[in-house]
Design a protein around this motif. Structure first.
Motif, short mmCIF file in Angstrom:
data_model
loop_
_atom_site.label_atom_id
_atom_site.label_comp_id
_atom_site.label_asym_id
_atom_site.label_seq_id
_atom_site.Cartn_x
_atom_site.Cartn_y
_atom_site.Cartn_z
N GLY A 187 0.85 -1.12 0.32
CA GLY A 187 0.25 -0.01 -0.20
C GLY A 187 0.54 1.32 0.41
O GLY A 187 0.25 2.08 -0.59
N ALA A 188 2.18 1.28 0.45
CA ALA A 188 3.02 2.01 0.10
C ALA A 188 3.36 2.43 -0.63
O ALA A 188 3.45 3.71 -0.96
N ALA A 189 3.89 1.49 -0.94
CA ALA A 189 4.87 1.58 -2.86
C ALA A 189 3.44 2.01 -3.46
O ALA A 189 3.88 3.24 -4.23
N LEU A 190 2.48 1.88 -3.52
CA LEU A 190 1.51 2.50 -4.45
C LEU A 190 1.14 3.56 -4.09
O LEU A 190 0.97 4.45 -5.36
N ILE A 191 0.92 4.07 -3.34
CA ILE A 191 0.26 5.66 -2.94
C ILE A 191 1.73 6.37 -2.88
O ILE A 191 1.15 7.09 -3.75
N SER A 192 3.33 6.35 -2.80
CA SER A 192 4.34 6.67 -3.66
C SER A 192 4.00 6.83 -5.09
O SER A 192 4.42 8.18 -5.72
N THR A 193 3.78 5.75 -5.47
CA THR A 193 3.99 5.93 -6.48
C THR A 193 2.53 6.77 -7.24
O THR A 193 2.67 7.23 -8.32
N ARG A 194 1.30 6.71 -7.04
CA ARG A 194 0.47 7.66 -7.34
C ARG A 194 0.60 9.07 -7.30
O ARG A 194 0.25 9.83 -7.66
N ASP A 195 1.17 9.36 -6.00
CA ASP A 195 1.54 10.44 -5.54
C ASP A 195 2.54 10.98 -6.50
O ASP A 195 2.96 12.57 -6.44
N THR A 196 3.11 10.73 -7.03
CA THR A 196 4.35 11.09 -7.91
C THR A 196 4.40 11.73 -9.90
O THR A 196 4.92 11.38 -10.04
N THR A 197 3.29 10.91 -10.02
CA THR A 197 2.48 10.40 -11.79
C THR A 197 2.09 11.98 -11.69
O THR A 197 1.64 12.51 -10.43
N SER A 223 -0.61 12.42 -13.84
CA SER A 223 -2.62 12.32 -14.00
C SER A 223 -3.33 10.98 -13.79
O SER A 223 -2.05 10.04 -13.27
N ALA A 224 -4.48 10.64 -13.07
CA ALA A 224 -4.07 9.52 -12.99
C ALA A 224 -4.15 8.11 -13.80
O ALA A 224 -4.43 7.75 -13.47
N ARG A 225 -4.29 8.60 -15.11
CA ARG A 225 -4.40 7.72 -16.17
C ARG A 225 -3.11 6.66 -15.81
O ARG A 225 -2.91 5.67 -15.88
N ALA A 271 -0.67 7.29 -13.06
CA ALA A 271 -1.00 6.73 -12.18
C ALA A 271 -1.59 4.99 -12.05
O ALA A 271 -0.45 4.56 -11.53
N LEU A 272 -2.67 5.08 -13.17
CA LEU A 272 -2.68 2.86 -12.69
C LEU A 272 -1.45 2.37 -13.73
O LEU A 272 -1.25 1.92 -13.02
N ILE A 273 -1.29 3.25 -14.47
CA ILE A 273 0.03 2.07 -15.20
C ILE A 273 0.94 1.89 -14.70
O ILE A 273 1.73 0.83 -14.54
N GLU A 274 1.41 3.14 -14.03
CA GLU A 274 2.87 3.23 -13.13
C GLU A 274 2.49 2.30 -12.10
O GLU A 274 3.35 1.34 -11.51
N MET A 275 0.99 2.00 -11.31
CA MET A 275 1.19 1.60 -10.32
C MET A 275 0.66 -0.27 -10.34
O MET A 275 1.20 -1.40 -9.87
N ALA A 276 0.69 -0.31 -11.68
CA ALA A 276 0.18 -1.65 -12.16
C ALA A 276 1.79 -2.30 -12.14
O ALA A 276 2.38 -3.36 -11.45
N GLU A 277 3.01 -1.33 -12.94
CA GLU A 277 4.07 -1.48 -12.94
C GLU A 277 4.55 -1.95 -11.91
O GLU A 277 5.04 -2.48 -10.93
N GLY A 278 4.21 -1.07 -10.31
CA GLY A 278 4.68 -1.07 -9.29
C GLY A 278 4.51 -2.36 -8.67
O GLY A 278 5.53 -3.00 -7.42
N TYR A 279 3.04 -2.79 -8.92
CA TYR A 279 2.44 -3.83 -8.28
C TYR A 279 3.88 -5.04 -8.55
O TYR A 279 3.81 -6.44 -7.56
N ASP A 327 -9.09 4.52 -5.05
CA ASP A 327 -9.63 6.39 -5.24
C ASP A 327 -8.63 6.02 -5.72
O ASP A 327 -8.81 7.90 -6.78
N THR A 328 -8.12 5.96 -6.92
CA THR A 328 -7.74 6.95 -7.73
C THR A 328 -8.01 6.21 -9.20
O THR A 328 -8.11 7.50 -10.02
N LEU A 329 -8.96 5.35 -9.23
CA LEU A 329 -9.76 5.08 -10.64
C LEU A 329 -10.72 6.83 -10.52
O LEU A 329 -11.50 6.55 -10.87
#
Length: 209
Positions: free
Chosen positions: A72-82, A84-86, A88-96, A137-139
């Motif tokens: 969860g912390a890794a996903l939040i960090s990724t989301r907060d450094t992108t 746009s939401a789109r 962020a979704l791509i980067e979060m999938a890669e981060g997962y 939340d990102t969606l």
């Protein structure tokens, strides 16, 4: 190292027991983990783990909970450094996928059925829900920005999770690396390509105004 009653402070002992458990799983497999064995690895008395964990299942559930918290912390960090939401979704999938690659022991524990039952391990269930909520939340941000339709947000959240989890599982099983080598690329590059292709398909299904 011989057991000692005062080697660790109260809070430090719990952390050392978790670290010792991870080391055991990494080197000998999940079957090697017992409270007595973990105590020996941590260098404490056989009864010491019982101050923090009622049994082996509670110890493993604590590891799974920690895994979800780290994810969860890794996903939040990724989301907060992108930007746009789109994206962020791509980067979060890669981060997962990256999380699974960097923390395979945590990842495999997090999704063991016996460790994700809310009536038995509510803390693990709550931590898993909190990690998934980052995606939701990102969606929600994407729907507010008009990038995605609000009525399909729950389905899209499941679709994104399925994509990321599938790629992560294929990575840990070595299947993605084998396929990427056959295709003349790397596992990370192939995961990125699949994720962005999925995002493009979403865009074609719901073109932005």
């Amino acid at each position: 190292m011989p057991p000692t009653k005062d080697r660790y402070h109260h809070g430090d002992l719990r952390e050392e027991l978790l670290r010792a458990s991870l080391r055991l799983i990494d080197t000998e497999g999940l079957a090697a983990v017992s409270l007595r064995r973990v105590a020996r690895e941590a260098g404490v008395s056989p009864g010491a783990p019982y101050h923090h964990f009622t049994d082996r299942a509670a110890l493993l559930a604590a590891l799974a909970t920690r895994g979800f918290e780290l994810l969860g912390a890794a996903l939040i960090s990724t989301r907060d450094t992108t930007s746009s939401a789109r994206e962020a979704l791509i980067e979060m999938a890669e981060g997962y996928v990256g999380f699974a690659r960097e923390h395979p022991t945590y990842f495999r524990l997090m999704f063991r059925p016996e460790l994700s039952q809310p009536h038995n391990q509510p803390d693990t269930e709550d931590a898993g829900d909190a990690a998934f909520a980052v995606l939701e939340d990102t969606l929600a941000d994407a729907t507010r920005a008009g990038e995605l339709p609000a009525e399909d947000a729950e389905t899209l959240a499941l679709a994104w999770w399925s994509l990321a989890h599938g790629l992560a599982s294929l990575t840990l099983d070595g299947k993605l690396e084998a396929r990427s080598a056959h295709m003349g690329t790397t596992a990370a590059a192939l995961a990125d390509r699949v994720t962005r292709m999925f995002a493009d398909l979403i865009d074609s299904r719901w073109p932005q105004p």
